[in-house]
Write a protein that holds these residues in place. Structure first.
Motif, short mmCIF file in Angstrom:
data_model
loop_
_atom_site.label_atom_id
_atom_site.label_comp_id
_atom_site.label_asym_id
_atom_site.label_seq_id
_atom_site.Cartn_x
_atom_site.Cartn_y
_atom_site.Cartn_z
N CYS A 1 0.84 -1.19 0.00
CA CYS A 1 0.00 0.00 0.00
C CYS A 1 0.88 1.25 0.00
N ILE A 2 0.47 2.25 -0.75
CA ILE A 2 1.03 3.59 -0.62
C ILE A 2 -0.10 4.44 -0.06
N ALA A 3 0.13 5.06 1.09
CA ALA A 3 -0.91 5.82 1.77
C ALA A 3 -0.56 7.30 1.86
N VAL B 1 3.43 -1.16 4.10
CA VAL B 1 2.77 0.13 3.92
C VAL B 1 3.84 1.19 3.72
N PHE B 2 3.72 1.93 2.64
CA PHE B 2 4.60 3.06 2.37
C PHE B 2 3.73 4.30 2.44
N ALA B 3 4.21 5.34 3.10
CA ALA B 3 3.36 6.50 3.34
C ALA B 3 4.08 7.79 3.03
N TYR B 4 3.28 8.79 2.70
CA TYR B 4 3.82 10.12 2.44
C TYR B 4 2.84 11.17 2.95
N SER B 5 3.37 12.37 3.18
CA SER B 5 2.55 13.49 3.60
C SER B 5 3.01 14.75 2.89
N GLY C 1 -8.43 17.98 9.95
CA GLY C 1 -7.90 18.03 11.31
C GLY C 1 -6.39 17.85 11.31
N PRO C 2 -5.81 17.55 12.45
CA PRO C 2 -4.35 17.44 12.52
C PRO C 2 -3.78 16.10 12.07
N SER C 3 -4.63 15.13 11.80
CA SER C 3 -4.18 13.79 11.48
C SER C 3 -4.71 13.35 10.11
N LEU C 4 -4.33 12.16 9.71
CA LEU C 4 -4.75 11.61 8.44
C LEU C 4 -6.23 11.25 8.42
N ASP C 5 -6.73 10.97 7.23
CA ASP C 5 -8.10 10.51 7.01
C ASP C 5 -8.32 9.20 7.77
N PRO C 6 -9.41 9.06 8.53
CA PRO C 6 -9.62 7.83 9.29
C PRO C 6 -9.78 6.58 8.43
N GLY C 7 -10.35 6.71 7.23
CA GLY C 7 -10.45 5.56 6.34
C GLY C 7 -9.07 5.08 5.92
N THR C 8 -8.18 6.02 5.66
CA THR C 8 -6.80 5.67 5.30
C THR C 8 -6.11 4.98 6.47
N ALA C 9 -6.37 5.46 7.69
CA ALA C 9 -5.78 4.82 8.87
C ALA C 9 -6.25 3.36 8.96
N TYR C 10 -7.54 3.13 8.72
CA TYR C 10 -8.05 1.76 8.75
C TYR C 10 -7.37 0.91 7.68
N GLU C 11 -7.25 1.46 6.48
CA GLU C 11 -6.65 0.70 5.38
C GLU C 11 -5.19 0.34 5.70
N ILE C 12 -4.47 1.26 6.33
CA ILE C 12 -3.10 0.98 6.75
C ILE C 12 -3.09 -0.18 7.74
N GLY C 13 -3.96 -0.13 8.73
CA GLY C 13 -4.02 -1.20 9.72
C GLY C 13 -4.41 -2.54 9.12
N HIS C 14 -5.36 -2.52 8.20
CA HIS C 14 -5.78 -3.77 7.55
C HIS C 14 -4.61 -4.36 6.75
N MET C 15 -3.93 -3.51 6.03
CA MET C 15 -2.78 -3.96 5.22
C MET C 15 -1.70 -4.57 6.11
N ARG C 16 -1.38 -3.90 7.20
CA ARG C 16 -0.35 -4.43 8.11
C ARG C 16 -0.85 -5.71 8.78
N GLY C 17 -2.15 -5.78 9.08
CA GLY C 17 -2.72 -6.99 9.65
C GLY C 17 -2.59 -8.19 8.71
N LEU C 18 -2.53 -7.92 7.43
CA LEU C 18 -2.31 -8.98 6.44
C LEU C 18 -0.82 -9.29 6.27
N GLY C 19 0.02 -8.55 6.99
CA GLY C 19 1.46 -8.75 6.89
C GLY C 19 2.07 -8.13 5.65
N LYS C 20 1.36 -7.18 5.06
CA LYS C 20 1.84 -6.53 3.83
C LYS C 20 2.42 -5.16 4.15
#
Length: 183
Positions: A69-71, A99-103, A78-97
């Motif tokens: 995933c690239i997130a 996550v690459f991220a940028y801001s 607000g001060p943080s990322l989109d909550p849907g994106t946060a969920y997708e990051i967690g789901h991806m890591r839960g699958l052991g895959k």
């Protein structure tokens, strides 16, 4: 290698065009980008609730079909990322895959939170501690990226959601890591 493209761009008026541009960048690096709007869903005849859950199912299928995933973790509403994106990051890591991220915001999470809350100390106006570990976002988000082999890449683009400079650097990093592990 397939890469899921997580982020709040789906809310922008030109979401399809941004998705196409991101997929083209991925292709330059030998990756197949999977954008959340790629599902080709027919939502006609569905209630709002049914449509929302159908979109969820389609996005989960794309996440599970991806190798990583690239997130986009640029602050969103607000001060943080989109909550849907946060969920997708967690789901991806839960699958052991990975996550690459940028801001597109170089300010650290604590500074953004203090600015959002209008405070300068260690606690907000309700007395709650402000997370301050010198990280780009919540420690779980930074941790997901670091555990995947790359810290969150940041560009000073004043929080603009659709600038692709940091995305391009992130795609290059993801391709290096993913394609290296493939051989």
């Amino acid at each position: 290698m397939k890469i899921y493209l997580a982020g709040p761009e789906v809310f922008l008026p030109d979401a399809q065009e941004i998705g196409a541009a991101k997929k083209a960048v991925c292709a330059e690096y030998g990756l197949e980008g999977l954008f959340p709007l790629d599902g080709g869903l027919d939502l006609s005849g569905l209630t709002q609730r049914q449509a929302g859950l159908a979109i969820y199912d389609a996005n989960i299928a794309l996440i599970e079909a991806a190798d990583g995933c690239i997130a986009n973790v640029t602050p969103f509403r607000g001060p943080s990322l989109d909550p849907g994106t946060a969920y997708e990051i967690g789901h991806m890591r839960g699958l052991g895959k990975p996550v690459f991220a940028y801001s597109n915001d170089v300010r650290l999470f604590a500074a953004r939170t203090r600015a959002f809350c209008g405070v300068s100390g260690a606690r907000d106006e309700e007395g709650l501690l402000i997370e301050d570990f010198g990280l780009t976002d919540n420690l779980m988000i930074d941790g997901a990226a670091v555990c995947s082999g790359s810290p969150i890449l940041c560009e000073d683009k004043e929080g603009v959601l659709d600038d692709l400079a940091a995305f391009r650097a992130c795609a290059a990093r993801a391709a290096d890591i993913l394609l290296e592990t493939r051989t």
